[in-house]
Design an enzyme around this catalytic site. Sequence first.
Site, PDB file in Angstrom:
ATOM      1  N   CYS A  36      42.498  30.137  39.894  1.00 33.13           N
ATOM      2  CA  CYS A  36      43.547  30.821  39.568  1.00 33.13           C
ATOM      3  C   CYS A  36      44.530  29.770  39.078  1.00 33.13           C
ATOM      4  O   CYS A  36      46.025  29.819  39.139  1.00 33.13           O
ATOM      5  CB  CYS A  36      44.152  32.306  40.118  1.00 33.13           C
ATOM      6  SG  CYS A  36      43.279  31.529  41.265  1.00 33.13           S
ATOM      7  N   CYS A  65      49.854  34.420  43.712  1.00 34.99           N
ATOM      8  CA  CYS A  65      50.464  35.900  43.619  1.00 34.99           C
ATOM      9  C   CYS A  65      50.693  36.435  44.012  1.00 34.99           C
ATOM     10  O   CYS A  65      50.690  36.582  45.197  1.00 34.99           O
ATOM     11  CB  CYS A  65      48.731  36.188  43.042  1.00 34.99           C
ATOM     12  SG  CYS A  65      48.048  37.004  43.595  1.00 34.99           S
ATOM     13  N   CYS A 109      41.741  36.336  46.566  1.00 34.44           N
ATOM     14  CA  CYS A 109      43.125  36.329  47.539  1.00 34.44           C
ATOM     15  C   CYS A 109      43.749  36.358  48.398  1.00 34.44           C
ATOM     16  O   CYS A 109      44.106  35.272  49.515  1.00 34.44           O
ATOM     17  CB  CYS A 109      44.753  37.641  46.381  1.00 34.44           C
ATOM     18  SG  CYS A 109      43.882  37.813  44.487  1.00 34.44           S
TER      19      CYS A 109
HETATM   20 FE1  FES Z   1      44.078  33.818  42.758  1.00 30.70          FE
HETATM   21 FE2  FES Z   1      46.019  35.751  43.840  1.00 30.70          FE
HETATM   22  S1  FES Z   1      44.828  35.607  41.609  1.00 30.70           S
HETATM   23  S2  FES Z   1      45.426  34.023  44.751  1.00 30.70           S
END
Ligand code: FES
Length: 170
Positions: A36, A65, A109
């Site tokens: 991500c 995020c 996350c």
């Molecule tokens: Fe990857 Fe939150 S979307 S750390």
Amino acid sequence: MNDELQKKVAEAIRDPQNIGEMPDADSVGTVGNSECGEMLRMWVKYKEQDGEKVIDKASFQSFGCETAIAVASLATELIRGKTADEALEMKPEELSGELGPLPPMKIHCAELVQGALRSALSPEDQVLGQAEEPAPQPGSALSPTLQDSLNEGQAQSGGGLKINFLDEEE
Ligand code: FES
């Protein structure tokens, strides 16, 4: 993300706790998730309490995020007063504190926060001052230079700064 969780995350990031570099920290850990593209760095300072070395305070900076920022904010409060071993035992769902269980797509996350914490608390911690990479600027959570920062960190990892990529560890 459901509305309830969205609300809790929004609340946590409205006034994030312990954000920013800690110049007098005893250790620092950085992790990235190349899937991500998020990155999180955590600083930890210890103190002696009743003959034990416990976490006095922790802080973080994130390119992550909102969920990662919310979890890091809560986690840096939750680990205060714990020994490194106690903090290392905390699971992502515990570090998420009052956010409660995260949906499957957001569990990583919290794992990012756990990874940064582990990196900072691990015995082979880097000592501050060895890291040559300039720290990311506060408020640069969505910085377009994330990849640059990751690349710099990787290039300098031989020079003292360690960036762990969670997805490569597994
Ligand atoms: Fe990857 Fe939150 S979307 S750390």
